[in-house]
Design a protein around this motif. Structure first.
Motif, PDB file in Angstrom:
ATOM      1  N   CYS A 176       0.871  -1.164   0.000  1.00 57.10           N
ATOM      2  CA  CYS A 176       0.000   0.000   0.000  1.00 57.10           C
ATOM      3  C   CYS A 176       0.907   1.212   0.000  1.00 57.10           C
ATOM      4  O   CYS A 176       1.693   1.383   0.913  1.00 57.10           O
ATOM      5  CB  CYS A 176      -0.911   0.016   1.226  1.00 57.10           C
ATOM      6  N   TRP A 230     -22.984   4.416  -3.806  1.00 60.65           N
ATOM      7  CA  TRP A 230     -21.869   3.591  -3.325  1.00 60.65           C
ATOM      8  C   TRP A 230     -22.034   2.149  -3.800  1.00 60.65           C
ATOM      9  O   TRP A 230     -21.061   1.506  -4.190  1.00 60.65           O
ATOM     10  CB  TRP A 230     -21.772   3.642  -1.811  1.00 60.65           C
ATOM     11  N   GLY A 289     -19.514   0.143  -6.091  1.00 63.33           N
ATOM     12  CA  GLY A 289     -19.018  -1.124  -5.562  1.00 63.33           C
ATOM     13  C   GLY A 289     -19.150  -2.260  -6.558  1.00 63.33           C
ATOM     14  O   GLY A 289     -18.248  -3.077  -6.708  1.00 63.33           O
ATOM     15  N   VAL A 323     -15.769  -3.801  -5.139  1.00 61.24           N
ATOM     16  CA  VAL A 323     -15.371  -3.395  -3.792  1.00 61.24           C
ATOM     17  C   VAL A 323     -16.650  -3.281  -2.964  1.00 61.24           C
ATOM     18  O   VAL A 323     -17.666  -2.777  -3.449  1.00 61.24           O
ATOM     19  CB  VAL A 323     -14.618  -2.035  -3.823  1.00 61.24           C
ATOM     20  N   HIS A 324     -16.621  -3.744  -1.721  1.00 62.81           N
ATOM     21  CA  HIS A 324     -17.800  -3.702  -0.854  1.00 62.81           C
ATOM     22  C   HIS A 324     -18.285  -2.256  -0.700  1.00 62.81           C
ATOM     23  O   HIS A 324     -17.471  -1.345  -0.514  1.00 62.81           O
ATOM     24  CB  HIS A 324     -17.472  -4.299   0.517  1.00 62.81           C
ATOM     25  N   SER A 378     -19.488  -0.598   1.690  1.00 65.84           N
ATOM     26  CA  SER A 378     -19.035   0.110   2.890  1.00 65.84           C
ATOM     27  C   SER A 378     -17.630   0.684   2.679  1.00 65.84           C
ATOM     28  O   SER A 378     -17.328   1.786   3.138  1.00 65.84           O
ATOM     29  CB  SER A 378     -19.060  -0.794   4.125  1.00 65.84           C
ATOM     30  N   GLN A 379     -16.795  -0.066   1.964  1.00 64.36           N
ATOM     31  CA  GLN A 379     -15.458   0.431   1.635  1.00 64.36           C
ATOM     32  C   GLN A 379     -15.545   1.582   0.632  1.00 64.36           C
ATOM     33  O   GLN A 379     -14.804   2.558   0.726  1.00 64.36           O
ATOM     34  CB  GLN A 379     -14.586  -0.690   1.058  1.00 64.36           C
ATOM     35  N   ARG A 396     -16.435   4.685   2.502  1.00 65.30           N
ATOM     36  CA  ARG A 396     -15.267   5.200   3.233  1.00 65.30           C
ATOM     37  C   ARG A 396     -14.330   5.922   2.275  1.00 65.30           C
ATOM     38  O   ARG A 396     -13.868   7.032   2.546  1.00 65.30           O
ATOM     39  CB  ARG A 396     -14.553   4.027   3.921  1.00 65.30           C
ATOM     40  N   ILE A 397     -14.087   5.318   1.131  1.00 63.14           N
ATOM     41  CA  ILE A 397     -13.170   5.899   0.148  1.00 63.14           C
ATOM     42  C   ILE A 397     -13.752   7.181  -0.440  1.00 63.14           C
ATOM     43  O   ILE A 397     -13.066   8.208  -0.525  1.00 63.14           O
ATOM     44  CB  ILE A 397     -12.838   4.866  -0.955  1.00 63.14           C
ATOM     45  N   PHE A 407      -9.268   7.573   3.804  1.00 66.61           N
ATOM     46  CA  PHE A 407      -8.203   6.621   3.491  1.00 66.61           C
ATOM     47  C   PHE A 407      -6.873   7.356   3.556  1.00 66.61           C
ATOM     48  O   PHE A 407      -6.812   8.562   3.372  1.00 66.61           O
ATOM     49  CB  PHE A 407      -8.413   5.970   2.116  1.00 66.61           C
ATOM     50  N   SER A 441      -4.512   2.006  -1.547  1.00 65.63           N
ATOM     51  CA  SER A 441      -4.669   0.552  -1.499  1.00 65.63           C
ATOM     52  C   SER A 441      -5.342   0.050  -2.775  1.00 65.63           C
ATOM     53  O   SER A 441      -5.803   0.832  -3.617  1.00 65.63           O
ATOM     54  CB  SER A 441      -5.528   0.174  -0.296  1.00 65.63           C
ATOM     55  N   ASN A 460      -8.263  -1.305  -3.082  1.00 69.27           N
ATOM     56  CA  ASN A 460      -9.649  -0.848  -3.145  1.00 69.27           C
ATOM     57  C   ASN A 460      -9.751   0.597  -3.609  1.00 69.27           C
ATOM     58  O   ASN A 460     -10.644   0.947  -4.382  1.00 69.27           O
ATOM     59  CB  ASN A 460     -10.346  -1.015  -1.788  1.00 69.27           C
TER      60      ASN A 460
END
Length: 127
Positions: free
Chosen positions: A4, A30, A34, A39-40, A42-43, A46-47, A52, A56, A58
């Motif tokens: 990362c 989102w 996703g 990508v989930h 929830s991630q 966040r992104i 972040f 990474s 994701n």
């Protein structure tokens, strides 16, 4: 080994702003991002909210889904064996910065490893 890359604070804030802007411009939820990025949600949330600190896998996938370019970062080589730094540099030169390109390089390196093991009389280890 998962790498990362840690961006500078300016690179981080610039990318966070571009992600947020692209999400608004594209009008995607989102969940939709996703599905596109694999990508989930929830991630993705966040992104897209700028929570972040590293670029990474994701983050890169979400950027790709939104059409946002990720700044090129050089890995921190402090404390790295010089010979390994040379190998990393060579791999970075041939990588086109896509997931497919990374998979192709990994496949090539695994094939080389299998050949080395075959010369030594060992069975192949790659998947």
């Amino acid at each position: 080994m998962l790498i990362c890359m840690k961006p500078t604070s300016k690179q981080l804030s610039d990318l966070q702003a571009r992600i947020a802007e692209a999400k608004v411009q594209k009008g995607l939820s989102w969940a939709q991002i996703g599905r596109i990025a694999n990508v989930h949600p929830s991630q993705v949330g966040r992104i897209c909210s700028g929570r972040f600190k590293t670029f990474s896998h994701n983050v890169v996938q979400v950027c790709e889904a939104l059409g946002v370019s990720v700044p090129h970062l050089e890995p921190d080589t402090e404390g790295v064996v010089p010979e390994w730094a040379v190998a990393q540099s060579s791999m970075r030169r041939i990588w086109d910065e896509t997931p497919e390109g990374a998979k192709a390089i990994a496949k090539l390196l695994n094939a080389i490893a299998d050949l080395q093991h075959a010369r030594e009389g060992e069975p192949p280890k790659s998947t």
